[in-house]
Design an enzyme around this catalytic site. Structure first.
Site, short mmCIF file in Angstrom:
data_model
loop_
_atom_site.label_atom_id
_atom_site.label_comp_id
_atom_site.label_asym_id
_atom_site.label_seq_id
_atom_site.Cartn_x
_atom_site.Cartn_y
_atom_site.Cartn_z
CE LYS A 1 -2.18 0.91 3.71
NZ LYS A 1 -2.69 1.70 4.81
CG ASP B 1 -7.02 3.79 2.24
OD1 ASP B 1 -8.00 3.50 1.51
OD2 ASP B 1 -6.83 4.94 2.66
#
Ligand code: SF4
Length: 215
Positions: free
Chosen positions: A121, A139
């Site tokens: 991420k 996320d």
């Protein structure tokens, strides 16, 4: 409605209504962006922007931060979530940058994820913002909004599967901005607990609206 049509409508709405296409984090270099993104895990960008000015004034680059100890960095970041771990990660990633990349933030997922505290991420955010690549970080906001809007199938139960499913329908030139638009929609309108469905410009398209309006 066909899936591509849904994506086109959602992206068109965001393009029309969102100003920002990058990040709310403050930074002055790729190194500072990387540090800010690592710090922002499970914390708000607002909070991170409160601690980074002093941190970046004293440790502006990988070379200076690599010389610090986690204990010293902790004092700068103790008001963010998980400060002990993050302080260790920041010193470790600065040392990794100096040792393996000449102090320069690398641009590939493979290289970025060799650094302590940098997962897929974080690496995707850095790739998108610093290097303008078609990278999509999933996320908690992106994950939730993608499911609520029906952009991804229910079987996509991991961030990685959501990332792949979204990238199938978002044109490459809009991937980085598209990710950020979805994130902001989750942060300010489609919140986890009480989404603002009655004020949401995507309500007409959203299969989850009824569930929240009725509750
Ligand atoms: Fe989220 Fe409600 Fe908008 Fe659907 S209508 S995207 S659930 S805020």
């Amino acid at each position: 409605m066909k899936k591509q049509e849904l994506f086109n409508k959602v992206l068109a709405f965001f393009e029309k209504t969102m100003d920002a296409t990058e990040t709310e984090l403050d930074f002055g270099s790729n190194f500072q962006l990387l540090v800010a993104v690592v710090l922002s895990a499970q914390c708000t960008d607002k909070r991170i922007n409160m601690v980074t000015p002093k941190l970046f004034a004293d440790y502006p680059d990988a070379e200076t931060m690599a010389e610090a100890t986690p204990e010293v960095i902790y004092e700068y970041i103790k008001s963010v979530s998980y400060p002990n771990n993050k302080a260790k990660h920041l010193v470790g990633l600065a040392q990794g940058l100096v040792k393996n990349f000449g102090g320069v933030v690398p641009s590939t997922l493979e290289e970025l994820t060799t650094l302590p505290g940098v997962g897929r991420k974080t690496a995707n955010v850095v790739q998108a913002v610093a290097f303008h690549k078609a990278a999509l970080a999933v996320d908690t906001h992106v994950f939730r909004v993608s499911h609520r809007l029906g952009l991804v199938p229910k079987r996509c139960t991991t961030p990685y599967s959501v990332e792949i499913a979204l990238k199938k329908y978002i044109p490459e030139h809009q991937v980085a901005a598209g990710h950020y638009w979805i994130l902001l929609h989750g942060r300010y309108t489609c919140m986890a607990r009480k989404p603002l469905c009655s004020k949401c410009g995507l309500a007409e398209l959203c299969p989850s609206r009824k569930q929240f309006l009725d509750s």
